[in-house]
Write an enzyme that holds these catalytic residues in place. Structure first.
Site, short mmCIF file in Angstrom:
data_model
loop_
_atom_site.label_atom_id
_atom_site.label_comp_id
_atom_site.label_asym_id
_atom_site.label_seq_id
_atom_site.Cartn_x
_atom_site.Cartn_y
_atom_site.Cartn_z
CE LYS A 89 -28.49 6.16 2.68
NZ LYS A 89 -27.98 7.24 2.78
CD GLU B 261 -17.69 -2.67 -3.69
OE1 GLU B 261 -16.63 -2.45 -2.79
OE2 GLU B 261 -18.42 -1.65 -4.56
CB CYS C 6 -13.91 0.04 -2.46
SG CYS C 6 -14.85 0.10 -4.00
CD GLU D 226 -11.95 1.59 1.58
OE1 GLU D 226 -11.34 1.38 0.85
OE2 GLU D 226 -12.44 1.58 2.41
#
Length: 477
Positions: free
Chosen positions: A170, A245, A279, A379
Site C-alpha cells: 500500500k 521507520e 525524516c 518534526e
C-alpha cells in the site's frame, strides 16, 4: 487528466471492489492532473489470498532465481527511468533535476547492493552441531510514504523478494502514480502471479486492513510516529512481526574546531534535502555559543541562494511541499517559532516572492533556538533549520539526545578522533561523521520513537527472514 482505476493483484490489473475516488493534485500548480481509485478491506483480502497462494512456490525458488528476477526488475526500471522521474515531479513536487539525480537513482543503488549481499549471504550455517536456517517470514504487508516514493518502495519490495516472501503493497495515495509504475515493472520483469500485489487506499482503510489481517505474517511501515503507533496496535492482536521507520529530529553538532563556513553551508544543504521532507536530515544545527552569530549569518546567506520554483525547471532546487495540509502545517511551525522567541534570520511565513500558486515554502532559518521550543522538538518536514547554541561538548550531546526520536545524528570536527568519540555518545540508528557520502549498505533505522528494525543492505534482507535452529543436525558426523 487520467484515471488510475486499477489495482495489481495476482498478476493481473483488476477493478477495486467498491472504489472511492481521490483527486490527484500537482503541488507545484495546485491543478488536478488525475483521479485515483481507493480500495478497502475487501481488496486487501483478495491480495492477501493471492499472496498466500503464491508463497509456498516462491519461497522454494533458489537464490539464483531470485537474483535473476531482481536483475530483470532493474533492467526494466532503468529503461523506464525518465517516467519515474516525471511521475515524482508531478505527484509530490520533486524538482525534475532532483527527481533524476536524487530520487530515481535510489532504485538501482539499493538493488545492486542487495545483489551483492546475495552473493555472499548464507541462508544456512552451522553453529556446532546446530544448523541455522534462515527462511522467508511469509506474506508481508508493506506500507510506504510519499516523500521518497520509489526509494521507500524498493527498500521493502526488493529484500522481500530476495528473501522469498510474497507481499501486498500500500503506497501513499499521494505517490501512487510512481508505485503503479513499479507494479508495471514487476509485471514486465516476470514476477510470478501473487508474489507482488498492490492496493491503493488510505491508512484508516487499506493500511489498517493490512496491519490487522490475520494471514499477513509481517508488516513493514514507514511514516509518521503517530501512524506507526496505530499500525502496531492493529498488528498486536495477530502477534505479527512489525518493522517501522518513523519520524526524526536529527541533531548536527558542529564542534568548535570546524571550518565554520563549509560546515554550516553543508548543514543547510542537508536540512533542505527534498525540500526538507525527509525524516533523517539534520534539522537541528548545534553550534558553540560563541559562534552563533557567525553561523546564523552564514546559514542565512546559504538559504537565500536556494532557487525555489516550478518543478519542471532544471535549475529549481526547492520544490513545493506535497499538499495543502503539509503546507499549512509547516506555516504553523514557522509562526510558532516566531511567537516562542526564536530569531528569524531568513525566510518566514508565506510563499516565496513571485510564487502565487503551489505549496511553496520560503527557505527558513531560525537562530538562538532553545531546546524547549517547538521548532527544536517537533518534526517539521519542510525547509526549516533551527540553530541551537551550546557551551560544552557534554551539553551538545545532552541537547542532541534530549528528544524522543533517534533516527540519525551528525557530528562535524577537524579532529576525526574527537568526532568519533562524540559519535559513540549520540543516540541514533545512523551517525554521520564529517558529511560522509551515502552508504547504501549501512543499516537504516532508528532508536526510540523513530522505530524498530533496519532497512538497506544485509540488515534489510534479514528483516524478512525467520531463524530456524535444527539442533543435533550435525551430531554423529
Amino acid at each position: 487528466m487520467r484515471d488510475y482505476a486499477k489495482f495489481y493483484i495476482d498478476g493481473m490489473w483488476v477493478d477495486p471492489v467498491n472504489p472511492a475516488w481521490m483527486d490527484l493534485v500537482d503541488p507545484g500548480t495546485e491543478e488536478i492532473h488525475g483521479r485515483l481509485a481507493l480500495g478497502g478491506r475487501e481488496d486487501v483480502n483478495r491480495a492477501v489470498i493471492a499472496a498466500r497462494r503464491a508463497f509456498t512456490a516462491y519461497a522454494g525458488t533458489s537464490v539464483d532465481e531470485r537474483k535473476q528476477l531482481l536483475r530483470r526488475i532493474l533492467d526494466v526500471f532503468t529503461r523506464r527511468f525518465d517516467e519515474f522521474a516525471e511521475a515524482m515531479r508531478l505527484e509530490m513536487g520533486s524538482p525534475i533535476a532532483f527527481a533524476k539525480k536524487g530520487q530515481a537513482p535510489r532504485v538501482p543503488l539499493h538493488v545492486n547492493v542487495l545483489l551483492d549481499v546475495l552473493e555472499h549471504f548464507s541462508f544456512e550455517e552451522d553453529r556446532g552441531s546446530t544448523r541455522l536456517r534462515y527462511e522467508p517470514v511469509g506474506v508481508c504487508g508493506l506500507i510506504t510514504p510519499w516523500n521518497w516514493p520509489v526509494n521507500q518502495v524498493i527498500v521493502k519490495v526488493a529484500p522481500a523478494l530476495a528473501a522469498g516472501c510474497t507481499m501486498v503493497l500500500k503506497p501513499s495515495e499521494y505517490s501512487a502514480v510512481s508505485a503503479l509504475l513499479i507494479a508495471e515493472v514487476m509485471d514486465e520483469a516476470g514476477v510470478p502471479p501473487g508474489v507482488f500485489n498492490l492496493v491503493n487506499g488510505g491508512g484508516p482503510e487499506v493500511g489498517a486492513a493490512i496491519a490487522s489481517h490475520e494471514d499477513i505474517d509481517m508488516v513493514s511501515f514507514t511514516g509518521s510516529t503517530r501512524a506507526g503507533i496505530e499500525v502496531a496496535r492493529a498488528a498486536a492482536a495477530t502477534v505479527k512481526r512489525v518493522a517501522q521507520e518513523l519520524g526524526g529530529k536529527s541533531a548536527n553538532i558542529l564542534l568548535d574546531d570546524v571550518k565554520l563556513d563549509d560546515a554550516v553551508r553543508r548543514g543547510v544543504s542537508g536540512c533542505f534535502t527534498n525540500s526538507g521532507q525527509s525524516c533523517s536530515i539534520p534539522t537541528r544545527m548545534l553550534v558553540p555559543r560563541k559562534m552563533m552569530a557567525e553561523a546564523a549569518s552564514i546559514a542565512a546567506e546559504a538559504a537565500q541562494t536556494y532557487r525555489v520554483g516550478p518543478t519542471d525547471r532544471e535549475d529549481t532546487q526547492l520544490g513545493p511541499l506535497v499538499n495543502e495540509s503539509q503546507f499549512m502545517r509547516v506555516q504553523d511551525f514557522i509562526r510558532r517559532g516566531i511567537e516562542e522567541g526564536a530569531a528569524l534570520v531568513t525566510g518566514g511565513p508565506g510563499r516565496p516572492e513571485g510564487l502565487e500558486k503551489g505549496y511553496f515554502v520560503r527557505p527558513t532559518v531560525f537562530s538562538d533556538v532553545t531546546p524547549d521550543m517547538t521548532v527544536a522538538k517537533e518534526e517539521i518536514f519542510g525547509p526549516v533549520l533551527a540553530i541551537i547554541p551550546y557551551d560544552s561538548d557534554d551539553e551538545a550531546v545532552a541537547i542532541a539526545n534530549g528528544t524522543s526520536y533517534g533516527l540519525a545524528a551528525y557530528v562535524q570536527s577537524s579532529n576525526p578522533d574527537r568526532a568519533r568519540g562524540l559519535a559513540r555518545r549520540l543516540n541514533g540508528g545512523q551517525v554521520h561523521i564529517n558529511y560522509p557520502p551515502p552508504d547504501f549498505a549501512a543499516p537504516f533505522g532508528g532508536f526510540g520513537r523513530s522505530g524498530n528494525g533496519r532497512e538497506w543492505g544485509e540488515a534489510g534482507l534479514r528483516e524478512y527472514l525467520e531463524t530456524k535452529a535444527m539442533i543435533g543436525y550435525g551430531a554423529g558426523q
